[in-house]
Design a protein around this motif. Structure first.
Motif, PDB file in Angstrom:
ATOM      1  N   UNK A   1      -3.997   2.480 -19.255  1.00 42.32           N
ATOM      2  CA  UNK A   1      -3.765   1.118 -18.776  1.00 42.32           C
ATOM      3  C   UNK A   1      -2.995   1.149 -17.456  1.00 42.32           C
ATOM      4  N   UNK A   2      -2.061   2.062 -17.338  1.00 41.95           N
ATOM      5  CA  UNK A   2      -1.312   2.188 -16.083  1.00 41.95           C
ATOM      6  C   UNK A   2      -2.216   2.653 -14.960  1.00 41.95           C
ATOM      7  N   UNK A   3      -3.127   3.579 -15.240  1.00 36.25           N
ATOM      8  CA  UNK A   3      -4.093   4.026 -14.234  1.00 36.25           C
ATOM      9  C   UNK A   3      -4.986   2.862 -13.814  1.00 36.25           C
ATOM     10  N   UNK A   4      -5.409   2.040 -14.787  1.00 38.56           N
ATOM     11  CA  UNK A   4      -6.267   0.893 -14.477  1.00 38.56           C
ATOM     12  C   UNK A   4      -5.569  -0.082 -13.545  1.00 38.56           C
ATOM     13  N   UNK A   5      -4.289  -0.339 -13.769  1.00 34.75           N
ATOM     14  CA  UNK A   5      -3.564  -1.275 -12.900  1.00 34.75           C
ATOM     15  C   UNK A   5      -3.396  -0.722 -11.486  1.00 34.75           C
ATOM     16  N   UNK A   6      -3.139   0.587 -11.359  1.00 35.07           N
ATOM     17  CA  UNK A   6      -2.999   1.181 -10.031  1.00 35.07           C
ATOM     18  C   UNK A   6      -4.348   1.230  -9.307  1.00 35.07           C
ATOM     19  N   UNK A   7      -5.419   1.521 -10.036  1.00 35.64           N
ATOM     20  CA  UNK A   7      -6.744   1.484  -9.413  1.00 35.64           C
ATOM     21  C   UNK A   7      -7.090   0.075  -8.947  1.00 35.64           C
ATOM     22  N   UNK A   8      -6.729  -0.924  -9.734  1.00 38.36           N
ATOM     23  CA  UNK A   8      -6.995  -2.307  -9.365  1.00 38.36           C
ATOM     24  C   UNK A   8      -6.225  -2.700  -8.116  1.00 38.36           C
ATOM     25  N   UNK A   9      -4.948  -2.296  -8.035  1.00 33.81           N
ATOM     26  CA  UNK A   9      -4.157  -2.591  -6.838  1.00 33.81           C
ATOM     27  C   UNK A   9      -4.704  -1.856  -5.619  1.00 33.81           C
ATOM     28  N   UNK A  10      -5.193  -0.632  -5.804  1.00 31.45           N
ATOM     29  CA  UNK A  10      -5.763   0.133  -4.700  1.00 31.45           C
ATOM     30  C   UNK A  10      -7.056  -0.506  -4.201  1.00 31.45           C
ATOM     31  N   UNK A  11      -7.882  -1.008  -5.125  1.00 31.77           N
ATOM     32  CA  UNK A  11      -9.142  -1.650  -4.729  1.00 31.77           C
ATOM     33  C   UNK A  11      -8.906  -2.973  -4.003  1.00 31.77           C
ATOM     34  N   UNK A  12      -7.782  -3.629  -4.280  1.00 29.57           N
ATOM     35  CA  UNK A  12      -7.485  -4.876  -3.570  1.00 29.57           C
ATOM     36  C   UNK A  12      -7.327  -4.632  -2.071  1.00 29.57           C
ATOM     37  N   UNK A  13      -6.762  -3.482  -1.712  1.00 33.42           N
ATOM     38  CA  UNK A  13      -6.590  -3.156  -0.290  1.00 33.42           C
ATOM     39  C   UNK A  13      -7.897  -2.685   0.346  1.00 33.42           C
ATOM     40  N   UNK A  14      -8.869  -2.252  -0.480  1.00 30.34           N
ATOM     41  CA  UNK A  14     -10.138  -1.763   0.073  1.00 30.34           C
ATOM     42  C   UNK A  14     -11.153  -2.882   0.193  1.00 30.34           C
TER      43      UNK A  14
ATOM     44  N   UNK B   1       0.827  -1.207   0.000  1.00 28.01           N
ATOM     45  CA  UNK B   1       0.000   0.000   0.000  1.00 28.01           C
ATOM     46  C   UNK B   1       0.860   1.255   0.000  1.00 28.01           C
ATOM     47  N   UNK B   2       2.014   1.217   0.639  1.00 29.39           N
ATOM     48  CA  UNK B   2       2.876   2.399   0.699  1.00 29.39           C
ATOM     49  C   UNK B   2       3.459   2.755  -0.664  1.00 29.39           C
ATOM     50  N   UNK B   3       3.537   1.772  -1.558  1.00 27.75           N
ATOM     51  CA  UNK B   3       4.013   2.089  -2.912  1.00 27.75           C
ATOM     52  C   UNK B   3       2.931   2.746  -3.745  1.00 27.75           C
ATOM     53  N   UNK B   4       1.676   2.532  -3.383  1.00 29.24           N
ATOM     54  CA  UNK B   4       0.567   3.187  -4.072  1.00 29.24           C
ATOM     55  C   UNK B   4       0.310   4.576  -3.519  1.00 29.24           C
ATOM     56  N   UNK B   5       0.334   4.687  -2.197  1.00 24.43           N
ATOM     57  CA  UNK B   5       0.178   5.969  -1.506  1.00 24.43           C
ATOM     58  C   UNK B   5       1.179   5.997  -0.360  1.00 24.43           C
ATOM     59  N   UNK B   6       2.147   6.881  -0.446  1.00 20.61           N
ATOM     60  CA  UNK B   6       3.131   6.998   0.636  1.00 20.61           C
ATOM     61  C   UNK B   6       2.463   7.580   1.885  1.00 20.61           C
TER      62      UNK B   6
END
Length: 412
Positions: free
Chosen positions: A325-338, A210-215
């Motif tokens: 596509x890069x935004x989609x992958x980061x949104x997907x990783x962020x939703x995994x933590x939510x 999560x820290x790599x997505x949002x410090x």
């Protein structure tokens, strides 16, 4: 009554054959002004050289040369027999003897026979380049010089690359190099489009940290915006134009009642809305975040998800297809933590305005497990909606790319 003559064939006594010449560049009107000479090879025993002959015709202005060997050889001498008749006016007898054809070509001063043979061996492109050098315009000569410089540069580069490649292969071996290339390609693709991934993590939540997505600093800057998100309902408007992603609405519906998880999900929901809005607008400016986006987060998004472009003398930050596509992958990783490591891909690809196929490719590239879930509509009875789901399961799934071949249509 006209005088008659008789034909008398000459016996083959080994005498020199008669010579018949023709000029390649025209006809000679005054043959008396030409001085003809016949030369034969000195080696009279070699069967290949004893029959070699050369005819030379000289005048005050030009010299002509023809031979029965080399590039000027006439093939007709090998396929046909030629005869010439010589009339003796005293006895009225015509002697017929064998003859040989020679094609006389003009010799330009300063040009040797070796140069002529070299010109014959040149290709059409080389001959055309020679004409451009001699008679071409300035533009044609400049283009010729540029093309030759490029050819020399490319040849030098190819030789250097081949030498470097051979030395590296000798040092490491072919199999090791192939493995390194495959690893570097995979690393490059992940760095370009996918968020940082820890494939050796023991816990699922540590695969995409999560820290790599949002410090921590970026997350703290979103706390105030997260509090405002908590007070929004599903029918409220997030922006002035009424934009509110369905993915964010589902997050707000399932918010915990209190605690750190509630604040964390609310902050992530605002950041998620910001990224989805960016993917739809295709450009980044201060109007996107309604002048509320923290400066720290704004610079990160500008550096990570946009490309600088000049338009009418102004510098703009635009979002390309690969950036979406890069935004989609980061949104997907962020939703995994939510969402407890499970994401609704159908809602996400609809919010991002991309195809379901691209969304599935992103999920497969991240190693997620795909599934399907059916939702029943409460407003319309009997209406079902199948959603594609993605969940993070250890070990990560490795999908193989299939090269699909299109079937050709049969002709009726």
């Amino acid at each position: 009554m006209a005088a008659t003559c008789t034909w008398k064939p000459c016996e083959d006594t080994g005498e020199e054959k008669a010579v018949i010449v023709k000029f390649s560049n025209g006809q000679v009107k005054n043959t008396d002004q030409l001085n003809f000479k016949l030369f034969k090879h000195r080696d009279g025993t070699n069967p290949r050289k004893k029959n070699q002959r050369m005819v030379v015709a000289e005048s005050e202005r030009m010299s002509y040369v023809g031979s029965n060997f080399g590039p000027g050889l006439l093939q007709c001498n090998n396929t046909c027999n030629y005869f010439v008749g010589v009339l003796d006016k005293r006895t009225m007898e015509m002697k017929v003897q064998r003859a040989q054809l020679f094609n006389l070509q003009p010799i330009i001063p300063g040009e040797t026979i070796a140069n002529a043979e070299e010109n014959e061996n040149k290709t059409y492109r080389e001959k055309l380049d020679s004409l451009i050098e001699a008679f071409g315009t300035t533009k044609q000569k400049r283009a010729l010089s540029s093309r030759r410089l490029n050819e020399v540069g490319s040849d030098t580069l190819q030789k250097a690359v081949a030498h470097a490649a051979s030395s590296v292969i000798d040092q490491k071996g072919l199999e090791v190099l192939q493995q390194e290339v495959a690893d570097s390609q995979a690393l490059t693709e992940s760095n370009l489009f996918l968020p940082p991934c820890n494939k050796s993590a023991d816990k699922r939540e540590d695969v995409y940290p999560f820290d790599d997505l949002l410090s921590p600093a970026e997350f703290n800057s979103l706390k105030k915006l997260g509090e405002e998100m908590v007070g929004l309902g599903s029918k409220d408007q997030l922006t002035k134009d009424g934009f509110f992603p369905e993915t964010a609405k589902e997050i707000l519906k399932c918010l915990p009642k209190a605690g750190e998880d509630r604040d964390r999900q609310a902050c992530c929901a605002w950041y998620l809305c910001f990224l989805i809005r960016l993917a739809q607008m295709k450009k980044l400016d201060r109007k996107l975040g309604e002048n509320e986006c923290p400066q720290l987060l704004f610079r990160k998004v500008q550096k990570t998800f946009t490309v600088e472009s000049f338009d009418k003398g102004r510098l703009k930050n635009i979002v390309t297809t690969s950036s979406v596509i890069k935004i989609a992958s980061h949104c997907l990783a962020l939703l995994l933590h939510i969402g407890d490591l499970k994401v609704d891909l159908t809602l996400l690809h609809r919010d991002l305005s991309i195809t379901e196929t691209k969304m599935l490719e992103v999920a497969k590239a991240m190693g997620l497990t795909l599934s399907r879930k059916t939702f029943h509509s409460l407003e319309e009875a009997g209406l079902q909606d199948d959603h594609k789901m993605a969940s993070l399961v250890l070990p990560l799934v490795r999908y193989e790319r299939r090269m699909e071949s299109r079937k050709r249509k049969k002709m009726k």
